[in-house]
Write an enzyme that holds these catalytic residues in place. Structure first.
Site, PDB file in Angstrom:
ATOM      1  N   ASP A 162       0.857  -1.218   0.171  1.00  0.00           N
ATOM      2  CA  ASP A 162       0.017   0.094  -0.200  1.00  0.00           C
ATOM      3  C   ASP A 162       0.845   1.212   0.064  1.00  0.00           C
ATOM      4  O   ASP A 162       1.981   1.159   0.626  1.00  0.00           O
ATOM      5  CB  ASP A 162      -1.056   0.085   1.226  1.00  0.00           C
ATOM      6  CG  ASP A 162      -2.154   0.916   1.178  1.00  0.00           C
ATOM      7  OD1 ASP A 162      -2.016   2.076   0.894  1.00  0.00           O
ATOM      8  OD2 ASP A 162      -3.372   0.343   0.946  1.00  0.00           O
ATOM      9  N   ASP A 213       4.194   1.843  -4.581  1.00  0.00           N
ATOM     10  CA  ASP A 213       2.973   2.071  -5.308  1.00  0.00           C
ATOM     11  C   ASP A 213       2.815   0.711  -6.166  1.00  0.00           C
ATOM     12  O   ASP A 213       3.545   0.102  -6.866  1.00  0.00           O
ATOM     13  CB  ASP A 213       3.645   2.868  -6.437  1.00  0.00           C
ATOM     14  CG  ASP A 213       2.596   3.464  -7.593  1.00  0.00           C
ATOM     15  OD1 ASP A 213       1.570   2.884  -7.777  1.00  0.00           O
ATOM     16  OD2 ASP A 213       2.662   4.641  -8.211  1.00  0.00           O
ATOM     17  N   VAL A 214       1.553   0.296  -6.184  1.00  0.00           N
ATOM     18  CA  VAL A 214       1.056  -0.981  -6.689  1.00  0.00           C
ATOM     19  C   VAL A 214       1.352  -1.095  -8.244  1.00  0.00           C
ATOM     20  O   VAL A 214       1.189  -2.072  -8.741  1.00  0.00           O
ATOM     21  CB  VAL A 214      -0.319  -1.377  -6.351  1.00  0.00           C
ATOM     22  CG1 VAL A 214      -0.497  -1.442  -5.048  1.00  0.00           C
ATOM     23  CG2 VAL A 214      -1.329  -0.094  -6.983  1.00  0.00           C
ATOM     24  N   TYR A 246     -13.893   5.824 -13.136  1.00  0.00           N
ATOM     25  CA  TYR A 246     -13.702   4.498 -12.180  1.00  0.00           C
ATOM     26  C   TYR A 246     -14.399   3.447 -12.974  1.00  0.00           C
ATOM     27  O   TYR A 246     -13.851   2.367 -12.911  1.00  0.00           O
ATOM     28  CB  TYR A 246     -14.691   5.034 -10.930  1.00  0.00           C
ATOM     29  CG  TYR A 246     -14.729   4.049 -10.081  1.00  0.00           C
ATOM     30  CD1 TYR A 246     -13.693   3.432  -9.393  1.00  0.00           C
ATOM     31  CD2 TYR A 246     -15.925   2.846  -9.849  1.00  0.00           C
ATOM     32  CE1 TYR A 246     -13.897   2.235  -8.399  1.00  0.00           C
ATOM     33  CE2 TYR A 246     -15.996   1.974  -8.935  1.00  0.00           C
ATOM     34  CZ  TYR A 246     -14.998   1.797  -8.314  1.00  0.00           C
ATOM     35  OH  TYR A 246     -14.879   0.568  -7.196  1.00  0.00           O
ATOM     36  N   LYS A 279     -12.132   0.153 -13.784  1.00  0.00           N
ATOM     37  CA  LYS A 279     -12.462  -1.075 -13.375  1.00  0.00           C
ATOM     38  C   LYS A 279     -12.835  -2.123 -14.337  1.00  0.00           C
ATOM     39  O   LYS A 279     -12.742  -3.501 -14.227  1.00  0.00           O
ATOM     40  CB  LYS A 279     -13.513  -0.864 -12.206  1.00  0.00           C
ATOM     41  CG  LYS A 279     -12.755   0.138 -10.909  1.00  0.00           C
ATOM     42  CD  LYS A 279     -11.906  -0.748 -10.184  1.00  0.00           C
ATOM     43  CE  LYS A 279     -12.343  -1.773  -9.345  1.00  0.00           C
ATOM     44  NZ  LYS A 279     -11.320  -2.108  -8.476  1.00  0.00           N
TER      45      LYS A 279
END
Length: 675
Positions: free
Chosen positions: A459, A479-480, A573, A577
């Protein structure tokens, strides 16, 4: 162990201080309370303190070894005086033991049992339970009969490295007696329990206050716990001095763990296949262990057996040298076949997987069904290196033959413990969770940990590092969407725990609401990077590890109801997604041949996450003409969806549904636009 005579002197000072404190308490009229009377209460205080001092030093007591006792007069329910021996209970750790960890046994009954010519282990344990004045007390140590026989009030037993090493050399009995001096009786190795108690019961203990059990450890006994402890430390210090060792079990400098992380995962796959269930494998960062693993002749050095017979329970008799797990397993089965005639009763053959691996490139690695088991194997391996080296300097390390090792490894009492052991759903498995600092990611990490998994969470929030405590958790700040960070995360999972079985992608952002006409490119691109591109990169980094998962890899993407039913103002978003959802579907198609299942959960309106700020919640409620409370439960079931409920759904894909991949599971209380 720091060893030396300073330790003995320190124990004597502690003894004087402790005696002074007890006398002051008595003079002040401080009552000691216990159902069996004040003498028992005082005795338990005394033996608990001495036991912790003994058990707190891993060079004396390592992972369950050792036992202690004290004698006292108690009062039974009728008020009659009963001579008791308060013996450390099985399963209690000496380093942290409490007064409740001692079993109050009728000494007279134990002495009666010692008059028998034979007594098998199961019947002896049954008799020990019946001899207890407290049905709720733990089962007493297998050495209880020995403790009852010793004439002194207090007895302390350890598996001290220095004593064990001294008894594993040529002419050990004579050289040990010479090194330790007067008052010490040196006995040959005898299996713990009734046989050992009978051997000591037949010995002349006149003028003796210490007994060395070859290959098994040291007993010291006195009428005062502090005196017994001081004598114990004195003898261990003498042995350490003879062996020229001041520190036992030291890992040396910590180093960057060598080799490729994926090689650890490959080894773990082979170990788990041999075991028949997933195993943790932990790569040590010990410079000393790496040097030992690379030493010429290490296979011969370690083929001589364990330092104490009890170690075989944690490490098996020998380590695997190199990475040929199949050959090791075949030899283990052959060993069992050679020795099975020694078994005193029917037994269940243990799995043939190694618990300790010494590889010249990867160093020391230890395996276990739990991280505690892998940690115990690591600690024992490090201490055994010192024992071997110390004994070799005095002429050569000699251990038990494989028959003696078999007797302990397949002891009926150990078999009974294993039969009672229960596995959790994810014991031995490793998960990586993105977005683990809060919300659904944190709830998911908690659920996985509760089921026995080790978890690496990632995270941007620095709080991820301390999100959970305990050895099964690693929090990585990063950072993912950064490929280097992701590679590092999976390497941590492999080196610390053995590999990756589960990937839960929970990280995501919900950009500020905006119509398409007013949507800023920066907002759009950030949503795509975090919600979609990061998913692709996480899957790519995970695949080599997931393909090695012993029970098959599992991926769960935390998606959203917006994939099926987007809302106005959520283009960035919903689109990002949806892109991630399509990527997951393609992964399910591409990875099925690798035994990897990829599924998705589609939550909606999970209000205990960072996405839902109070301001956003109020704005959305107003848009629908609802109060905030009404908005929270605006679904067919009228329930509030929480992160924990989403975690339950994710867990279902992780622990079951073995014939399901490419599926979507709604967690939204029922949404009329989706249904």
């Amino acid at each position: 162990m720091s060893g030396g005579r300073e330790a003995a002197a320190g124990a004597e000072r502690d003894a004087r201080d402790a005696r002074g404190a007890r006398e002051a308490a008595r003079e002040a009229g401080v009552p000691a309370r216990h159902p069996l009377g004040p003498e028992v209460a005082a005795a338990l205080e005394e033996i608990t303190r001495a036991s912790r001092a003994l058990g707190g030093d891993p060079a004396l007591v390592l992972h369950g070894g050792g036992n202690t006792s004290i004698k006292a007069t108690g009062r039974d329910v009728t008020g009659e005086a009963v001579e008791l021996v308060l013996v450390k209970g099985s399963g209690w750790n000496l380093g942290t033991i409490e007064p409740a960890g001692f079993a109050p046994l009728r000494r007279a009954r134990l002495l009666d049992l010692l008059r028998l010519d034979e007594l098998d282990d199961e019947r002896m344990v049954n008799e020990l339970r019946q001899a207890s004045l407290d049905a709720n007390a733990p089962t007493a140590s297998i050495e209880a009969l020995l403790h009852a026989h010793l004439p002194a009030r207090v007895a302390l037993h350890s598996h001290a490295d220095a004593i064990v090493a001294l008894t594993h050399i040529e002419d050990a009995a004579e050289r040990t007696a010479e090194a330790l001096g007067d008052g010490v009786l040196v006995l040959p190795y005898v299996m713990p329990g009734f046989e050992l108690a009978k051997l000591i019961a037949s010995a002349d203990l006149t003028g003796i206050d210490a007994i060395v059990l070859s290959g098994h450890g040291l007993f010291t006994f006195a009428d005062d716990a502090d005196a017994a402890l001081a004598r114990h430390l004195e003898l261990v210090a003498r042995a350490s001095e003879v062996l020229s060792v001041t520190t036992w079990g030291d890992a040396g400098d910590a180093i960057a763990r060598p080799g490729e992380a994926l090689e650890v995962a490959r080894l773990r796959r082979a170990v788990s296949e041999a075991a028949g269930y997933p195993m943790f494998v932990v790569q040590s960062d010990s410079a000393r262990a790496l040097a030992f693993a690379a030493r010429d002749g290490v296979a011969e050095l370690t083929s001589r057996g364990t330092a104490t017979p009890e170690h075989v329970i944690h490490t098996k008799r020998t380590p695997l040298v190199g990475r040929d797990v199949a050959a090791y397993a075949a030899e283990y089965r052959a060993y069992v076949q050679r020795q099975r005639g020694r078994a005193r009763s029917a037994f269940t053959e243990l799995d043939p997987a190694p618990r300790v691996v010494l590889d010249p490139e990867l160093g020391l690695m230890t395996a276990g069904a739990t991280l505690g088991a892998a940690g115990a194997a690591r600690d024992i391996a490090l201490h055994t290196i010192d024992v071997i080296d110390a004994a070799d300097r005095l002429g050569g390390y000699r251990s038990f033959d494989e028959g003696d090792s078999f007797d302990i490894e397949y002891w009926s009492l150990e078999q009974a413990k294993l039969a009672k052991a229960k596995r959790q759903a994810l014991d031995g498995e490793v998960a990586v969770v993105t977005g683990a600092a809060s919300g659904i990611g944190r709830a998911m990490a908690a659920a996985l940990l509760a089921q026995g998994a080790a978890v690496v969470g990632i995270d941007l929030n620095p709080g991820v590092e301390a999100a959970f405590t305990g050895g099964a958790w690693r929090g990585v700040v990063g950072d993912v969407s950064d490929p280097d960070v992701l590679d590092a995360v999976f390497a941590v999972a492999a080196r610390d725990f053995g590999g990756v079985d589960l990937l839960v992608v929970a990280a995501g952002i919900f950009p500020e609401s905006s119509s398409i006409a007013e949507l800023d490119d920066t907002v759009w691109e950030r949503a795509m990077r975090v919600n979609a591109t990061a998913v692709v990169r996480a899957l790519r980094a995970a695949h080599p590890y997931l393909s090695l998962a012993p029970r098959g890899g599992r991926v769960v993407l935390v998606s959203t109801k917006n994939v099926a039913a987007p809302g106005p103002g959520a283009a960035a978003y919903s689109a990002s997604k949806t892109a991630a959802a399509q990527v997951a579907r393609v992964a399910a198609l591409e990875w099925a041949g690798d035994g990897i299942r990829v599924n998705q959960v589609d939550p909606d309106a999970v209000f205990d996450t960072a996405i839902w700020t109070p301001e956003l919640l109020a704005e959305r409620a107003a848009r629908y003409g609802l109060t905030v409370e009404e908005y929270r439960t605006r679904n067919l079931l009228g329930v509030e969806v929480t992160s924990a409920l989403v975690a339950d759904a994710v867990l279902a894909f992780c622990t079951g549904l073995p014939a399901t991949t490419g599926a979507h599971l709604s967690v939204d209380g029922g949404n009329d636009r989706v249904v």
